[in-house]
Scaffold this active site. Sequence first.
Site: not given
Ligand code: FES
Length: 211
Positions: A36, A107
């Site tokens: 992400c 995450c």
């Molecule tokens: Fe990036 Fe959770 S979506 S740390």
Amino acid sequence: MKFPYSEIVLEHFRHPRNVGQIENADGKATEGSPACGDMVSVYINVDATSNKITDIKFESYGCASNIATGSIITELAKGKTLDEAKKITWKEASDALGGLPKIKAHCSVLAIEGLRAAIQNYEERHGLIKEKKPTTVEVVNKRLKKVMNPISGLDLVRTNIVKDIKVDDGKVHVVIDLPPEHQFAPAIKEEIMEKIKPLWDVKEIKVEFME
Ligand code: FES
């Protein structure tokens, strides 16, 4: 609106424990998630006699799951020895939070990686690495994947600005495709030095910017 999070996650997200930096920390690391692009920094102080983590703080640039996991791992790791803290898994963190949605697994993995990297940084800086593998171009390349390119928010390798890496007898030479006067050149250089310097057999680092 009902959030897909447990009460514990929400509580840690709203009131995260141990947030912030430790000045002159004994060990520290920033890790980015390839999934992400978010980041987490972990700082630790360690008692050199018992090898126990005496203080730990974190900063998160990630989502609620990442903040909650950062918070819970600081609680789980405080007071543990480095070897014990290394064994904390994302599953343990997620269980302690009452579970996380599957889509958010990366995450909590990111927070755990931040903790492990901070421990590794401490061990490297204090000559505690047991498996002393020689530094190679691959090792340096791997470390440069942890250095962010502030222009894009992705790492130096993925943004293709690492033009050359040479490793010869403890001397590391990195060439970056940015002009030396670029506003981010000093910050990038500093971060590269910070990531490479702790490697046990590195004696000299040269970071060159292309004209
Ligand atoms: Fe990036 Fe959770 S979506 S740390």
